[in-house]
Structures are given as structure tokens and as C-alpha cells.
Design an enzyme around this catalytic site. Structure first.
Site, short mmCIF file in Angstrom:
data_model
loop_
_atom_site.label_atom_id
_atom_site.label_comp_id
_atom_site.label_asym_id
_atom_site.label_seq_id
_atom_site.Cartn_x
_atom_site.Cartn_y
_atom_site.Cartn_z
N SER A 267 0.85 -1.19 0.00
CA SER A 267 0.00 0.00 0.00
C SER A 267 0.88 1.24 0.00
CB SER A 267 -0.89 0.00 1.25
OG SER A 267 -1.42 1.30 1.43
N HIS B 33 -1.10 -1.24 -4.30
CA HIS B 33 -2.43 -0.96 -3.73
C HIS B 33 -2.52 0.55 -3.49
CE1 HIS B 33 -5.98 -2.23 -1.36
NE2 HIS B 33 -5.67 -1.23 -0.55
N ASP C 63 -4.73 3.58 -2.16
CA ASP C 63 -5.86 3.90 -1.28
C ASP C 63 -6.42 5.27 -1.61
OD1 ASP C 63 -5.98 1.59 0.45
OD2 ASP C 63 -4.08 2.24 1.30
N MET D 69 -9.16 7.92 -0.58
CA MET D 69 -10.04 8.25 0.56
C MET D 69 -10.61 9.65 0.38
SD MET D 69 -7.72 6.92 3.72
CE MET D 69 -6.85 5.36 3.68
N HIS E 41 -8.18 0.85 -4.23
CA HIS E 41 -9.14 0.59 -3.15
C HIS E 41 -9.85 1.91 -2.87
CE1 HIS E 41 -9.64 -0.44 1.44
NE2 HIS E 41 -10.79 -0.35 0.81
N MET F 74 -12.08 4.06 -0.95
CA MET F 74 -12.78 4.29 0.33
C MET F 74 -13.51 5.61 0.19
SD MET F 74 -9.76 2.91 2.77
CE MET F 74 -8.58 2.92 1.44
N MET G 238 -11.58 -6.25 4.97
CA MET G 238 -10.74 -5.33 5.74
C MET G 238 -10.40 -5.95 7.10
SD MET G 238 -10.01 -2.74 3.91
CE MET G 238 -9.16 -1.80 5.19
N GLY H 155 -9.11 3.59 6.77
CA GLY H 155 -8.84 5.02 6.98
C GLY H 155 -7.38 5.34 7.23
N PHE H 156 -6.68 4.43 7.90
CA PHE H 156 -5.29 4.75 8.26
C PHE H 156 -4.41 3.52 8.19
CE2 PHE H 156 -8.10 7.73 10.32
CZ PHE H 156 -7.51 8.95 10.00
N GLY H 157 -3.14 3.74 7.87
CA GLY H 157 -2.15 2.67 7.93
C GLY H 157 -1.65 2.52 9.37
N GLY H 158 -0.91 1.46 9.60
CA GLY H 158 -0.24 1.28 10.89
C GLY H 158 -1.11 0.78 12.02
N ASP I 106 -6.49 -6.58 4.11
CA ASP I 106 -5.84 -5.27 4.11
C ASP I 106 -5.90 -4.69 5.51
OD1 ASP I 106 -4.94 -2.72 3.65
OD2 ASP I 106 -6.61 -2.13 2.35
N GLY I 107 -4.72 -4.46 6.07
CA GLY I 107 -4.64 -3.82 7.38
C GLY I 107 -3.92 -4.69 8.39
N GLY I 108 -2.79 -4.20 8.87
CA GLY I 108 -2.05 -4.92 9.91
C GLY I 108 -1.37 -6.18 9.43
N SER J 164 2.82 -0.61 6.14
CA SER J 164 3.95 -0.40 7.06
C SER J 164 4.98 -1.51 6.97
CB SER J 164 3.46 -0.34 8.50
OG SER J 164 2.22 0.26 8.59
O1 LIG Z 1 -6.71 0.71 3.36
C1 LIG Z 1 -5.89 0.80 4.24
C2 LIG Z 1 -6.21 1.60 5.45
O2 LIG Z 1 -7.49 2.07 5.31
C3 LIG Z 1 -4.64 0.08 4.11
O3 LIG Z 1 -4.27 -0.17 2.77
C4 LIG Z 1 -3.45 0.51 4.90
O4 LIG Z 1 -2.71 1.46 4.21
C5 LIG Z 1 -2.60 -0.67 5.21
O5 LIG Z 1 -1.54 -0.26 6.00
P1 LIG Z 1 -0.84 -1.20 7.07
O6 LIG Z 1 -1.90 -1.62 8.04
O7 LIG Z 1 -0.29 -2.37 6.31
O8 LIG Z 1 0.21 -0.32 7.66
#
Ligand SMILES: O=C(CO)[C@@H](O)[C@H](O)COP(=O)(O)O
Length: 225
Positions: A9, A32, A34, A36, A65, A67, A136, A141-144, A174-176, A197
Site C-alpha cells: 500500500s 495498492h 488507497d 479516501m 481501493h 474508500m 478489511m 482510513g489509516f495505515g499502521g 488489508d490492514g495490519g 507499514s
Molecule cells: O486501506 C488501508 C487503510 O485504510 C490500508 O491499505 C493501509 O494502508 C494498510 O496499511 P498497514 O496496516 O499495512 O500499515
């Protein structure tokens, strides 16, 4: 065996140097992107003109993606721009079947995303309309953010439905996603992994992609043995 794909991402990339940041992930399966709108999610990123410039310089295909609210209105424009894959949110579409068909008819793969608390069951009948289901694993909304294990049963149910009906739908998470959580997500049935991340936070993003792919693929192999 189901193919394991790693899609970094760019939300975690340096937005001032995007072209160089894309070159650092040239071994990825896709990038990917994002999008938003600060309505569907409480964050604002980029729109179609910037996405088109990213596409022009990217060494790998784009996996957008969206959002954004009112996906029925805005998503077809991303397919018209020639993106390989366009994913809209089920919660943001009034007519998801019609929208998926519009994306495909414009030449893009059609993806549909579900927030962590959105069940997959109401959408099982429309799986043949999709190329990818994005589950999801954090609130969008946010990375990390930390991976939400409560999404694992939903991934398992989606995998069972897809395998049971014989439709060739990929399951993206997607996410974490990290070298630790990718194994749990792959065991549950995901095969396309978005990592922000874990890729851009690494000293060597390309090596991080290889490690993630190796772990994901190993888990998917053992699931089919
Ligand atoms: O769509 C999203 C967040 O909304 C993701 O694509 C994040 O950007 C993934 O980031 P990490 O969780 O891998 O840091």
C-alpha cells in the site's frame, strides 16, 4: 494451488517521491492505491488525476481501493482510466451487482470490500460478479493499525463459500499484515495481501515483499496438501 500475491500500500510511502517509491516495490504483484474522500473514511488521500499519474510510472499494475462515498457514481471512472483492478466498498454502493458489471465491462477486475463489521453472507450470491473480495482486517482510513483477529472467521466463511461454489474469486486482506499476521490470514483463506507499514517501513521494501510472499505461499501450500 491458489496464487499468493503481495500488494504494497502506497499509503505508507513517501508521497513526495512516489515515482522512486514505486521502483522500490517492482517485485510486487500490484501496487495498492488507497483513495479516501474524508466522507466514507475520516481521512483524505488522492483522486483520479493523481492515480492516473501513478499508473503512468508504475512498474506493476494498480489495485485501487476506493474508500469513497457514492461508489456507484465515481468507481467507473477509475476503470475507464484503465486500472487493472478497482475495488469499491459494499457499504458505499446502492447497486453493487450493477457496479461490478460496469467495472468489468470497462476492462477492470471488479473488487468489493467489506468493513470489519460487515458480514459476508448477504453478498454470497453475487460472488460470480466479482474477481476479488477485500475483507478489511482493520477499520479503513489509516495505515499502521493492528490486525483484527475477529475478521478471521469471516475470511474462513468466505473461503468456504468460494471453494464450494467453484467461482475464481481472490480474497484480499488489508490492514495490519505483517510477517506474523500473514500466516493467520492465509490459514483462514486469504491469498492477496496488502501491506503498507510492513513493506515501506522496512529498510529494504523489495526484500520485505519476498519474505511476506514466501510466508504466505508456504501457508497456502500447506493448506492444500
Ligand atoms: O486501506 C488501508 C487503510 O485504510 C490500508 O491499505 C493501509 O494502508 C494498510 O496499511 P498497514 O496496516 O499495512 O500499515
Amino acid at each position: 494451488m491458489t496464487q499468493c500475491c503481495i500488494n504494497p500500500s502506497i499509503l505508507s510511502a513517501d508521497f513526495v517521491n512516489l515515482e522512486a517509491e514505486l521502483q522500490r516495490i517492482s517485485n510486487a504483484d500490484a501496487v495498492h492505491v488507497d483513495v479516501m474522500d474524508n466522507h466514507f473514511v475520516p481521512n483524505l488521500t488522492i483522486g483520479l488525476p493523481v492515480v492516473q499519474r501513478i499508473q503512468a510510472v508504475s512498474p506493476v499494475p494498480l489495485d485501487a481501493h476506493l474508500m469513497i462515498a457514492d461508489a456507484d457514481r465515481w468507481a467507473p471512472g477509475f476503470a475507464d482510466a484503465g486500472l487493472a483492478s478497482v475495488t469499491f466498498h459494499a457499504e458505499a454502493s446502492i447497486a453493487p451487482v450493477k457496479l461490478a458489471r460496469e467495472l468489468r465491462s470497462r476492462g477492470s477486475k471488479a473488487g468489493m470490500a467489506l468493513r470489519p463489521a460487515t458480514p459476508v453472507e448477504p453478498y454470497l450470491d453475487m460472488l460470480p460478479e466479482l474477481d476479488m473480495l477485500l475483507i478489511m482486517t482493520v477499520e479503513p482510513g489509516f495505515g499502521g493499525q493492528a490486525f483484527l483477529d475477529i475478521t478471521l472467521p469471516k475470511i474462513r466463511r468466505a473461503r468456504a463459500a468460494i471453494d464450494g461454489s467453484g467461482v475464481g474469486v481472490a480474497i484480499q486482506v488489508d490492514g495490519g499484515i505483517t510477517e506474523e499476521t500473514i500466516t493467520r490470514a492465509a490459514e483462514a483463506g486469504a491469498n492477496v495481501f496488502v501491506a503498507g507499514s510492513a513493506v515501506y517501513g522496512a529498510d529494504d521494501p523489495a526484500a520485505a515483499i519476498d519474505r511476506l510472499r514466501e510466508k504466505g505461499a508456504r501457508t497456502l501450500r500447506s493448506a492444500t496438501e
